[in-house]
Design an enzyme around this catalytic site. Sequence first.
Site, short mmCIF file in Angstrom:
data_model
loop_
_atom_site.label_atom_id
_atom_site.label_comp_id
_atom_site.label_asym_id
_atom_site.label_seq_id
_atom_site.Cartn_x
_atom_site.Cartn_y
_atom_site.Cartn_z
N HIS A 465 -1.40 76.36 -33.16
CA HIS A 465 -1.67 76.90 -34.49
C HIS A 465 -0.44 77.56 -35.13
O HIS A 465 -0.43 77.88 -36.31
CB HIS A 465 -2.84 77.90 -34.43
CG HIS A 465 -3.66 77.93 -35.68
ND1 HIS A 465 -3.15 77.72 -36.94
CD2 HIS A 465 -5.00 78.12 -35.87
CE1 HIS A 465 -4.10 77.81 -37.84
NE2 HIS A 465 -5.25 78.04 -37.22
N ASP A 469 -2.20 73.75 -38.88
CA ASP A 469 -3.41 74.43 -39.29
C ASP A 469 -4.64 73.58 -39.00
O ASP A 469 -4.54 72.36 -38.85
CB ASP A 469 -3.35 74.76 -40.79
CG ASP A 469 -2.25 75.77 -41.07
OD1 ASP A 469 -1.98 76.60 -40.17
OD2 ASP A 469 -1.65 75.71 -42.15
#
Lengths: 492, 324, 351
Positions: A465, A469
Amino acid sequence: MSTKVIMPQMGESVVEGTITKWLKKVGDNVGRDEPLFEISTDKVDSEIPSPAAGILKEILVPEGTTVQVNTVVALIGEAGEAVAETAPAPAEVPESKAAPETPEPSIPAAAPPPEPAVSALAAVEAPPVASEEGPASALPAAAAVATVIPKPGPKVQPRDIRTSPLVRRLAREHNIDLSQVTGTGSEGRITRQDIERFVEDRAGAPSALAAVSAPAEPAPPQKAMPVAEAAAAPAGVLAGTAAGAPPAAAAAPAPAEIPQFVGESETVAMTPMRKTIAERMVASKRISAHVNTVFEVDMTSIVQLREKHKVEFERREGVKLTYTPFFVKALVDTVREFPIFNCSVSGDNIVYKKPINVGVAVALETGLIVPVVKDAHLKSFTGIVLAVNDLAERARTKRLRPDDVQNGTISITNPGVYGGLFGTPIISQPQVAILGIGGIEKRPVVINEAIAIRPMVYLSLTFDHRVIDGAVADQFMARLKERLQSWTAWID
Amino acid sequence: MSQTTYLEAIRQGIWEEMERDDRVFILGEDVGAYGGAFKVTQGMLDRFGALRVIDTPISESAIVGAAIGAAYMGLRPVAEMQFIDFISCAFDQITNVAAKSRYRWGAGVPIVVRGPSGGGVHGGPFHSQNPEMYFFHTPGLKIVAPATAYDAKGLIKSAIRDEDPVICLEHKFLYRRIKETLPADEYTVPIGKAAIRRRGNGMTVLTYGAMVYVALDAAAQLTHEGIDLEVVDLRTLLPLDRDLVLESVRKNSKVFVLHEDTRTGGIAGEICAIINEEAFEYLDGPVLRVTAPDTPVPFSPPLEEYFLPKVSDVLATARRLASY
Amino acid sequence: MEREKPAGVASGEVGRSRRVTRKSVSRPVTRAIDPETHRRMLRFMALARELEDRIERKLYRQGKILGGVYVGRGQEAIGVASAIQTLPDDVICPSHRDMGAFLVRGMTPPRVLAQYMGRRDGYTRGRDGNLHMGDLGLNIIAFVSMLADSVPIAAGIALSFRIRKQNRVVLCYFGDGATSRGDWHEGMNLAGVRKLPVVFICNNNQYAYSTPLAAQMAVANVADRAASYGMPGETIDGNDVLAVYESVRQAIARARAGEGPTLIECRTFRMTGHSAHDDASYVPKRLFKEWESKDPILRYEQWLLREGVLRRTDIDYVHRSVIEEVDRAVEWAEDNPYPPAEDCLRGVYHE
């Protein structure tokens, strides 16, 4: 790197053969399958073709000499290799055994396999004494204790006491001096009843009898345990040292925080491979922000495609057509649309890599290894199949080169082999994503308002992450899914 | 509820399996219109037709070979040896083809080779044999040898359903002598499980086939002498129920083996070895054997009677072991 | 009953060599074989030859193959021209000299070589060697060393077709030596009595190990034995691929039509020793010379060229591609690992 030329076994009962003629001289070029020498055995005279191409580096068995089958009779070197140096030669001649055990394939290994190299390293790092004595000592110690424990007290006089195996065991377990027991069996033999009565009388309680006549559990006498444990504990410490982990480099949390198990156990040193896996897994969890997303894919098209082509494919290419290459190919094509999945993080920078090198996890008995299909974006589908097959095969036979496991840019793993629905794999650093393939299973699914049975698979993506995303990851997976579900025509 | 003979129980077992599973068929000599030399297959031709009840030439090797071929194709053949003595003619097909097939190339051979074994009927050297040990030594085979009507039916059904080749030794002495009331509901008897026919304390006899009855008769007499004999019926010879054998040995500490087969290389020797390896420290005496002597099975009544182990042999052995 | 040597044995030509020892079998003119089948037959014959040459003359002598090696050099026409006519549901029971039949039915050179080398991916996973292999998925039944054991098995397979009313046939192969065994006669008899759909194909290569035919049987031809079992028997030139094709075609048709089994004796010659360690010194050299001129592959190629079915370049391509295929297969097999030692214990019983 030399290829050993051996005296072949020409007939099941033949144990030796005589070299009658060398058809090549040392230094000559020789082609694979070109006649190299002639032999004579009990059963047949024959011309022997060379097992490899190269230069006849050394003749170890001269003409007229008889040697046992499987004896190394010559060495074939690679073209350009020096002819003279003969270091291993003398050691190998006497290795002439009739039994052909461990017939190593005489094709020369292309490079030293990684495993010996690693364990050699471990041996260097470890204090030699510890590495030899560490894990090994646990067993003998425990065994020795077990045979010694029985009883401090009575010793059986061998003289005139007649017993049976059962009686001797009961005497040992109950600390009975058999010379004190009166035998009522034939010729005064102490019988089971005799010793049971003795125990009963001595204890004056029926419970003792119960203990004697419950012979079904041959559990080791309890007093042995603490001793065995004590022996095992230092062994564990030594083993830890033997594994050679410099304390500073260890990624594990401080040992003090982990409560220790109390009870019977056995401590075994990690193999170098296990240690590496342990360190890398923990490190990866610290480095990346692991997030997972799971998609379900209808595999009908691919299952049909594979069914239709697998026999012909295997006939043509000599390898089995598995599902893995389909996923690799689809993954590669999808990564090309989403380059962020082929990057790594370097400080404050994102490094986009041009080649797509797909690591394919292979489970071994000893652990897990992730060989890499290099330049997968340049390969045809068949090329990917062959590469995957080759790597998996060499992984299982421990013939991977160090280079084979390096420089991956994204990985794929297969948690569904034993029926798992999906996994949440750990990213292989410095990559940013890994795709997990569940097991392909027939499941009921709703299609056009009707229930159908379809081969389904769960694909789980673990992504970092820090750079990817959730929405991007899901778009990526949606494309991958679409690609797999619409793959209807065979591509080479 | 009427009583069912051992023979009729076998017939019922095969019949039920043929009703249940159309892959099951029988082949052998005179099994069709004649219904088999002992009438085990009586009525089957009428019920199941000539495609599933097949009379063959006198070719035991071809009978078993053909059974193997049909099994490869997914059928469940039940091959009859008219007398189990003739199984020697099919030895090669059984031991080299059937037994090794799964191991060699993964092709299972779910066949049953069944036939009447054993003596006591004045059959002479070629109609009285107990051939179990020729096959006991061959990995890949299973061997069952029922003693009761219940087991005869339950074991033949299990044998037919088994994925591996099973040899069923039916004791011809028991065919019409043994009767019992069988359950109305369907049942099977698992292969590889022995049964305790009489619980006893202090001594165990391990036996099978017709000798189970000899052991039970002896046990009844021994109670008067204070010997409480446990009678274990092995039921399956291969694979042996090691667990139950060892459990009984550990409990009773004195044990002997009784079989109708000849002595040298008989199953008693193997059982002794297992006990020696696994339960030595539970033994309160040597493991003894009661067996036929090492001769062919003779024909003449006094000779055959001498040959077969009998109650008096069992009594003598039990007494010797009790006093040890 | 005619007892002469089959004409083709002397003529050395293709397609005109059949001689029937039983007149009742009808003999229409050879049905046209399409060019693709010709190309496939040539390819499989060449592949069997190359593969076995590599096995016997290279890998065995290099110590890469241990144990018994038995090849069918010079007998390739028999396995190929027969098996090529089977349907996928038909079953074959090949013998140890029928490499061509194994290949036609779908076994692949890499795994065949792995089988010879005792590797993990050999068809028996290292548990048995050489052509002792089968695959029920391909309807190939594994052979055992006890010759003729597969004859009653073939009968039983055919019996199962009868029981299930399936229109399938079995091809059962054996050598001349096998016809001396009891199981051969028991199996032939059962097939004859029950009129089962089996084609019995004899590779009569004239030597059973070192024992010549005359010391093996008292009749002139293996086919003569068929009369005892109430089935037609014929002797043909086994080195004439078209003769084999036609004869087997008719036998399969008979079997499918419910007319029962046929025994086809294919006269051929073992162009090598019994096994790789046997130099065949007991075989008169002139016999090898004589039979070399009747090589089934060369004869077939000459016929194909003469009839214009294939061009020289097509034939060259077949041989080139076969060599490459075997090269790749050798490499693959040598890289294939041995099975783990403890695999020894697995698979005796259903698990």
